[in-house]
Design a protein around this motif. Structure first.
Motif, mmCIF file in Angstrom:
data_model
loop_
_atom_site.group_PDB
_atom_site.id
_atom_site.type_symbol
_atom_site.label_atom_id
_atom_site.label_comp_id
_atom_site.label_asym_id
_atom_site.label_seq_id
_atom_site.Cartn_x
_atom_site.Cartn_y
_atom_site.Cartn_z
ATOM 1 N N TYR A 1 9.211 15.984 10.054
ATOM 2 C CA TYR A 1 10.005 16.035 11.290
ATOM 3 C C TYR A 1 11.290 16.835 11.105
ATOM 4 O O TYR A 1 11.755 17.495 12.038
ATOM 5 N N LEU A 2 11.880 16.760 9.933
ATOM 6 C CA LEU A 2 13.103 17.526 9.681
ATOM 7 C C LEU A 2 12.864 19.021 9.862
ATOM 8 O O LEU A 2 13.757 19.762 10.293
ATOM 9 N N ASN A 3 11.652 19.458 9.543
ATOM 10 C CA ASN A 3 11.309 20.878 9.706
ATOM 11 C C ASN A 3 10.799 21.192 11.108
ATOM 12 O O ASN A 3 10.887 22.339 11.550
ATOM 13 N N MET A 4 10.281 20.178 11.808
ATOM 14 C CA MET A 4 9.622 20.390 13.103
ATOM 15 C C MET A 4 10.585 20.378 14.273
ATOM 16 O O MET A 4 10.390 21.086 15.264
ATOM 17 N N ILE A 5 11.612 19.537 14.213
ATOM 18 C CA ILE A 5 12.478 19.332 15.364
ATOM 19 C C ILE A 5 13.945 19.536 14.980
ATOM 20 O O ILE A 5 14.306 19.481 13.801
ATOM 21 N N ASP A 6 14.762 19.754 15.986
ATOM 22 C CA ASP A 6 16.201 19.907 15.762
ATOM 23 C C ASP A 6 16.940 18.584 15.917
ATOM 24 O O ASP A 6 18.089 18.463 15.498
ATOM 25 N N LEU B 1 6.566 11.812 6.581
ATOM 26 C CA LEU B 1 6.792 12.083 8.004
ATOM 27 C C LEU B 1 8.215 12.560 8.257
ATOM 28 O O LEU B 1 8.447 13.485 9.045
ATOM 29 N N VAL B 2 9.172 11.927 7.589
ATOM 30 C CA VAL B 2 10.574 12.351 7.738
ATOM 31 C C VAL B 2 10.730 13.804 7.312
ATOM 32 O O VAL B 2 11.367 14.604 8.017
ATOM 33 N N ARG C 1 20.977 13.538 9.465
ATOM 34 C CA ARG C 1 19.957 13.570 10.505
ATOM 35 C C ARG C 1 18.990 12.391 10.466
ATOM 36 O O ARG C 1 18.261 12.151 11.429
ATOM 37 N N VAL C 2 18.946 11.674 9.363
ATOM 38 C CA VAL C 2 18.031 10.537 9.238
ATOM 39 C C VAL C 2 18.838 9.247 9.268
ATOM 40 O O VAL C 2 19.778 9.077 8.482
ATOM 41 N N VAL C 3 18.493 8.346 10.187
ATOM 42 C CA VAL C 3 19.173 7.061 10.309
ATOM 43 C C VAL C 3 18.174 5.945 10.028
ATOM 44 O O VAL C 3 17.124 5.864 10.667
ATOM 45 N N SER D 1 0.816 -1.215 0.000
ATOM 46 C CA SER D 1 0.000 0.000 0.000
ATOM 47 C C SER D 1 0.852 1.268 0.000
ATOM 48 O O SER D 1 0.307 2.378 -0.020
ATOM 49 N N GLY D 2 2.165 1.135 0.042
ATOM 50 C CA GLY D 2 3.022 2.315 -0.038
ATOM 51 C C GLY D 2 3.335 2.955 1.290
ATOM 52 O O GLY D 2 3.290 4.184 1.428
ATOM 53 N N LYS D 3 3.698 2.136 2.280
ATOM 54 C CA LYS D 3 4.034 2.691 3.602
ATOM 55 C C LYS D 3 5.323 3.506 3.556
ATOM 56 O O LYS D 3 5.519 4.399 4.364
ATOM 57 N N SER D 4 6.206 3.188 2.598
ATOM 58 C CA SER D 4 7.469 3.939 2.518
ATOM 59 C C SER D 4 7.212 5.404 2.183
ATOM 60 O O SER D 4 7.934 6.293 2.655
ATOM 61 N N LEU D 5 6.183 5.692 1.387
ATOM 62 C CA LEU D 5 5.868 7.090 1.064
ATOM 63 C C LEU D 5 5.314 7.814 2.288
ATOM 64 O O LEU D 5 5.623 8.994 2.507
#
Length: 498
Positions: A158-163, A154-155, A208-210, A145-149
Motif C-alpha cells: 500500500y505504501l507504494n500503491m497509494i499516497d 500489505l503495508v 504514514r503507517v498508524v 499462523s503469522g498474520k503479522s507478516l
C-alpha cells in the motif's frame, strides 16, 4: 410495478456503489421489504439484554436499511445470490467489486522487493495475493499462523500503491507494541514510518503507517479518517461491534479494506457484520494443517473433570450461572488442585482465569507461595502494556516460568514461542476465546515442539441435572472435534486430592 419515472421493471433492481462503505439499492417496496427480512438476524443472547427487556430493541441486527436502501459493500455477493434465487435482474450503475488476477510471478516479484528478514510461507503468500486481487476481504488464518507478516507485506504494498496513509487497528495495547516490534524485525524502518496510537502515545505527523487500538479511534470525528486509503483490522473478531462499525463507516473513501482474524464465533450475525465492513471470508489454512506440516507445535489436550462432593453440588443446585462461577472461583479444594498442577508441570506455563479479584489474585498467591524457586507473574487489565511486554520477553528466555493471567490480556495476540503448557482455570464456552487461548501455545520454540492444554471442568451434577459449566465443557469438546484436535478425558475426585 414502479411508476414510469423509475423506468425499471419490478423484476429488476439498480445498485450503485456510493462509497467504500455502502451500496444503494433502488427497488420496489415489496423487494426492499424482502431484502430487509433477508439481511436481518437475531443477536445471540439478545433476550438477556436490558434493551430487549425494556422493549426498546427487538434483538435483531438489520444490515440493510429499508428507508435508505443502503447495504454494506462487502455483502454484495450475498445480494447477488439472493437476486439469482429470486430471478431478479441486477443493473449495476458503477463498478461494485474488483476482481484482479495477479500471477504467482507477479506476487513473488513484489515480495522480493520488500527484502523481508524471513521467508513467507505459501499460505501467507496466498493471503497476500487474495488481498491484492480483491482489494478487500476477511482473511481467516489461525492463531500463530503469522498474520503479522501478511499485514506487513500489505503495508509495504500500500505504501507504494497509494499516497494516503495506512491504518492498522488492533484490540489491545500489547498488540500495538508487538506489531511494531514485528515490523522492525522484518526489516522495516519503524522509527521513521510507523506511529503508535493508544494511551501514552499520540499520532506523529509524517509517519504514514498508524497502529492503533480501536478504543483510541471510535470517538474520533470522521475528518480524522479522511487521510487513510487503506485499513487493516488485525484480530478483527474481537472488535466491539458498535465501535468497529463506527470506525469502518467513517472510512468512506478508504478503498483497501482487509480484516485479519484467527477465529469467528460461529454465528451468522458476527460473520456477516465483519464481511460487510471488510469483505468475503477467505480461509487460507487451518490449525490442523499447520500442525501436520510441523509449522506449529503438536497439540495435546488433557481434559480434567473435577468431581465435587454431593453436598457441594447440592449447595449450588438451582443457582444462576454467575453464582456457579463464584462458587468455583472460591473453592479452596479446586484452587489448590490448580496450584498443584501448575507447579508440577515442567516448562513455561500459562494459567488463564476469568475473575481478577475473586479468582486470579488467589491463584497467583497460591502458586507464588508454593513455587518459590520459579518466576511467577500476575497479569491482568491493570498491568500496562510495557510490563506485559517485559513478562513476555522474560518468559521467552526462560524455561520454567509461570504466568497467571486473565483471558482478556493473554488469550489473544500475545506471541510467546516458548510456552509449553496452558491451563484453563476458568470455564468458558466461547469458541473464539478457547481457540485463541490454545493458539498461545502453538508457536514452535527452540526448546519446544509440543504444547499441552489442561482443560479443567467441574462436575456438580445433582439429581441428574448437569451444572452450567459442565455443559460448557461439552461445547468445548465439540470445538475440539470440529477442529480435528485429539484429546483425552480424566475424572478427578477433588475430595481425594490435597
Amino acid at each position: 410495478m414502479f411508476n414510469l419515472t423509475n423506468n425499471i421493471m419490478s423484476s429488476e433492481i439498480q445498485i450503485e456503489k456510493l462509497n467504500s462503505v455502502y451500496l444503494k439499492i433502488t427497488a420496489e417496496a415489496d423487494v426492499r421489504r424482502e431484502l430487509s427480512d433477508y439481511f436481518s438476524f437475531e443477536v445471540p443472547g439478545y433476550k438477556f439484554t436490558p434493551q430487549f427487556r425494556n422493549r426498546v430493541w427487538d434483538g435483531k441486527i438489520r444490515l440493510y436499511s429499508y428507508a435508505t436502501g443502503q447495504l454494506y459493500v462487502g455483502l454484495y455477493p450475498y445480494l447477488v445470490d439472493w437476486c439469482n434465487r429470486k430471478n431478479i435482474k441486477i443493473e449495476e450503475i458503477n463498478e461494485i467489486l474488483v476482481n484482479k488476477t495477479h500471477t504467482a510471478a507477479d506476487i513473488q516479484a513484489l515480495i522480493d522487493t520488500y527484502d523481508i528478514s524471513i521467508t513467507p510461507r505459501d499460505y501467507q503468500i496466498d493471503a497476500f495475493k487474495y488481498a491484492l486481487d480483491y482489494e478487500r476481504g476477511l482473511i481467516l488464518s489461525p492463531t500463530a499462523s503469522g498474520k503479522s507478516l501478511i499485514s506487513y507485506m500489505l503495508v509495504r504494498h500500500y505504501l507504494n500503491m497509494i499516497d494516503n496513509n495506512i491504518l492498522i487497528i488492533v484490540p489491545t495495547t500489547s498488540l500495538v507494541e508487538q506489531l511494531y516490534k514485528d515490523f522492525k524485525q522484518y526489516g522495516f524502518d519503524v522509527e521513521n514510518n510507523v506511529s503508535r496510537n493508544y494511551h501514552g502515545y499520540e499520532i506523529e505527523q509524517g509517519k504514514r503507517v498508524v497502529i492503533s487500538t480501536w478504543q483510541s479511534l471510535y470517538k474520533l470525528p470522521k475528518t480524522f479518517f479522511a487521510d487513510f486509503g487503506a485499513v487493516i483490522g488485525d484480530e478483527a473478531h474481537l472488535f466491539k461491534a458498535v465501535s468497529l462499525t463506527k470506525i469502518m463507516t467513517k472510512l468512506t473513501d478508504c478503498k483497501y479494506r482487509i480484516g485479519m482474524t484467527g477465529t469467528l464465533d460461529g454465528t451468522k450475525t458476527h460473520k456477516l457484520v465483519l464481511e460487510g465492513l471488510f469483505g468475503r471470508v477467505n480461509k487460507v489454512v487451518s490449525t490442523k494443517e499447520l500442525i501436520e506440516k510441523k509449522q506449529l507445535a503438536d497439540l495435546k489436550i488433557i481434559c480434567l473433570v473435577l468431581k465435587h462432593s454431593e453436598a457441594e453440588a447440592k449447595s449450588i443446585y438451582g443457582e444462576k450461572y454467575h453464582k456457579e462461577l463464584e462458587y468455583l472461583a472460591q473453592s479452596d479444594k479446586r484452587n489448590k488442585y490448580i496450584r498443584n498442577l501448575a507447579t508440577a508441570l515442567n516448562g513455561n506455563t500459562l494459567c488463564l482465569f476469568q475473575l481478577v479479584e475473586k479468582h486470579g489474585k488467589e491463584l497467583y498467591e497460591l502458586i507464588r507461595d508454593k513455587a518459590k524457586d520459579r518466576e511467577v507473574f500476575f497479569v491482568y487489565g491493570g498491568v500496562d502494556a510495557e510490563a506485559r511486554e517485559q513478562v513476555r520477553e522474560i518468559t521467552e528466555k526462560s524455561d520454567n516460568a509461570i504466568i497467571v493471567a486473565s483471558y482478556g490480556t493473554f488469550s489473544t495476540g500475545i506471541n510467546i514461542r516458548n510456552l509449553h503448557n496452558i491451563i484453563f482455570a476458568s470455564p468458558s464456552k466461547s469458541r473464539i476465546r478457547n481457540l485463541q487461548s490454545i493458539g498461545r501455545g502453538l508457536r514452535i520454540g527452540d526448546s519446544k515442539q509440543v504444547a499441552t492444554l489442561y482443560d479443567i471442568s467441574d462436575d456438580l451434577t445433582y439429581k441428574e441435572k448437569k451444572n452450567f459449566t459442565l455443559t460448557h465443557f461439552q461445547e468445548r469438546i465439540n470445538i475440539y472435534n470440529e477442529e480435528g484436535f485429539t484429546y483425552e478425558i480424566h475424572s478427578v475426585d477433588l475430595n481425594s486430592n490435597g
